[in-house]
Design a protein around this motif. Sequence first.
Motif, PDB file in Angstrom:
ATOM      1  N   LEU A  83       0.817  -1.213   0.000  1.00 48.37           N
ATOM      2  CA  LEU A  83       0.000   0.000   0.000  1.00 48.37           C
ATOM      3  C   LEU A  83       0.851   1.264   0.000  1.00 48.37           C
ATOM      4  O   LEU A  83       0.500   2.259  -0.649  1.00 48.37           O
ATOM      5  CB  LEU A  83      -0.966  -0.008   1.184  1.00 48.37           C
ATOM      6  N   THR A  84       1.980   1.244   0.708  1.00 45.10           N
ATOM      7  CA  THR A  84       2.848   2.420   0.688  1.00 45.10           C
ATOM      8  C   THR A  84       3.470   2.608  -0.693  1.00 45.10           C
ATOM      9  O   THR A  84       3.626   3.740  -1.172  1.00 45.10           O
ATOM     10  CB  THR A  84       3.944   2.318   1.757  1.00 45.10           C
ATOM     11  N   LEU A 139     -10.336   6.316  13.136  1.00 43.53           N
ATOM     12  CA  LEU A 139      -9.492   7.339  13.741  1.00 43.53           C
ATOM     13  C   LEU A 139      -8.186   7.466  12.968  1.00 43.53           C
ATOM     14  O   LEU A 139      -7.521   6.460  12.668  1.00 43.53           O
ATOM     15  CB  LEU A 139      -9.188   6.988  15.196  1.00 43.53           C
ATOM     16  N   ARG A 140      -7.814   8.690  12.678  1.00 42.15           N
ATOM     17  CA  ARG A 140      -6.574   8.927  11.956  1.00 42.15           C
ATOM     18  C   ARG A 140      -5.373   8.638  12.856  1.00 42.15           C
ATOM     19  O   ARG A 140      -5.379   8.922  14.049  1.00 42.15           O
ATOM     20  CB  ARG A 140      -6.541  10.378  11.459  1.00 42.15           C
ATOM     21  N   ASP A 185      -0.982   7.280   9.485  1.00 41.04           N
ATOM     22  CA  ASP A 185      -1.489   7.862   8.237  1.00 41.04           C
ATOM     23  C   ASP A 185      -0.684   9.078   7.796  1.00 41.04           C
ATOM     24  O   ASP A 185      -0.461   9.272   6.592  1.00 41.04           O
ATOM     25  CB  ASP A 185      -2.960   8.235   8.409  1.00 41.04           C
ATOM     26  N   ASP A 186      -0.271   9.908   8.764  1.00 42.17           N
ATOM     27  CA  ASP A 186       0.514  11.095   8.406  1.00 42.17           C
ATOM     28  C   ASP A 186       1.817  10.699   7.714  1.00 42.17           C
ATOM     29  O   ASP A 186       2.239  11.336   6.736  1.00 42.17           O
ATOM     30  CB  ASP A 186       0.835  11.912   9.654  1.00 42.17           C
ATOM     31  N   LYS A 187       2.439   9.649   8.207  1.00 40.22           N
ATOM     32  CA  LYS A 187       3.711   9.190   7.646  1.00 40.22           C
ATOM     33  C   LYS A 187       3.533   8.677   6.223  1.00 40.22           C
ATOM     34  O   LYS A 187       4.336   8.990   5.335  1.00 40.22           O
ATOM     35  CB  LYS A 187       4.284   8.088   8.539  1.00 40.22           C
ATOM     36  N   ALA A 192      -3.485  14.820  -0.345  1.00 42.21           N
ATOM     37  CA  ALA A 192      -4.054  13.975   0.708  1.00 42.21           C
ATOM     38  C   ALA A 192      -4.653  14.804   1.843  1.00 42.21           C
ATOM     39  O   ALA A 192      -5.677  14.423   2.421  1.00 42.21           O
ATOM     40  CB  ALA A 192      -2.994  13.020   1.249  1.00 42.21           C
ATOM     41  N   LYS A 193      -4.049  15.919   2.169  1.00 41.85           N
ATOM     42  CA  LYS A 193      -4.573  16.756   3.247  1.00 41.85           C
ATOM     43  C   LYS A 193      -5.913  17.364   2.853  1.00 41.85           C
ATOM     44  O   LYS A 193      -6.814  17.486   3.695  1.00 41.85           O
ATOM     45  CB  LYS A 193      -3.569  17.854   3.598  1.00 41.85           C
ATOM     46  N   GLU A 194      -6.055  17.749   1.601  1.00 38.03           N
ATOM     47  CA  GLU A 194      -7.335  18.277   1.131  1.00 38.03           C
ATOM     48  C   GLU A 194      -8.402  17.193   1.118  1.00 38.03           C
ATOM     49  O   GLU A 194      -9.557  17.427   1.485  1.00 38.03           O
ATOM     50  CB  GLU A 194      -7.178  18.872  -0.267  1.00 38.03           C
TER      51      GLU A 194
END
Length: 352
Positions: free
Chosen positions: A283-284, A305-306, A312-314, A342-344
């Motif tokens: 997946l990465t 939950l993120r 997820d941030d990494k 991804a942030k959007e």
Amino acid sequence: MKKTLTSLAMALTLLSPTALFAKNNVVVVATGGTIAGAGASSTNSATYTAAKVPVNVLLDAVPQVQQLANVSGVQALQIASESITDKELIQLARQINELVKKPDVNGIVVTHGTDTMEETAFFLNLVVHTDKPIVLVGSMRPGTALSADGPLNLYNAVALASSDSAKGKGTLVMMNDDIFAARDVTKTINIHTNAFSSPWGALGSVVEGKAYWFRDVSKLHNNSSEFNIENIKGDALPLVQIVYGSDNMLAQSYLALQQAGVKAIIHAGTGNGSVANYLVPTLTKIQQDGIQIVRSSRVPQGFVLRNAEQPDDKYGWVVAHDLNPQKARLLTALALTKTKDAKELQRMFYEY
């Protein structure tokens, strides 16, 4: 003059309440499904052929709806809902978008198969800009069955679409007397009439043609949405697919979708959208190749939950919050028409 006013007052008292006020105009947009289905006999409630009855016959079978509103019908599709693709979703949204622009149309009812009714409702909730009620309705039994639920469901849907109290509340699903929000309703039973539910509860109920409300939707929808069917070109959305989580999974499932040209993959994970440790490298790598990974959950209640279970941030992954995998697919596809950041995408999942 006094005699004239007295005569007018007496005449008004003889009129029914509905005669004193102009009825709203509701258009029933038919797409097929069980509500337009027919079985071989009255005892066939689970085995039948969907999408057989045209809209005019459907409306003629429930003449009481004309007491609620001036009801007309159009046949947009005639299909079992499991066969609906993004092409049909876009086509339907464009047709409804044109209808709600008409000043003499006050509300829309969409008759629809129950298998993917939640997806169609959510899509309309995101892309049609209007405060006019859009109500999706179906049935679990064909009209030919004993105790068919379609006629009352349709009556309630027309009552809801013609009610001024439903304006601005987002796209709605009307089933089994309950009013549900398009964003969180889901089909949870496949053979009973109480087939639809929401982890956050119904918005209200319709009883004897009157809507009663108990909560509102706090998420963005319709007029407040940043998506608009008028901005979607062509008849396709960015390709997004779902992989269902379980034990003993294969990385090849994700790689096959990558080869098929997907722009994002919804991982319908176990629990908190969990990803097995042996899948993380795949997946990465897919993420690094430009395919967005969205962690949803196969669990019907709660929310993902993120940065729980996975960083997820990494990885640059997105979590679907409380949207189920099928709705996460639609929001991701629409989001990708605007951004690949991804942030959007994560912002959109929290706001919608």
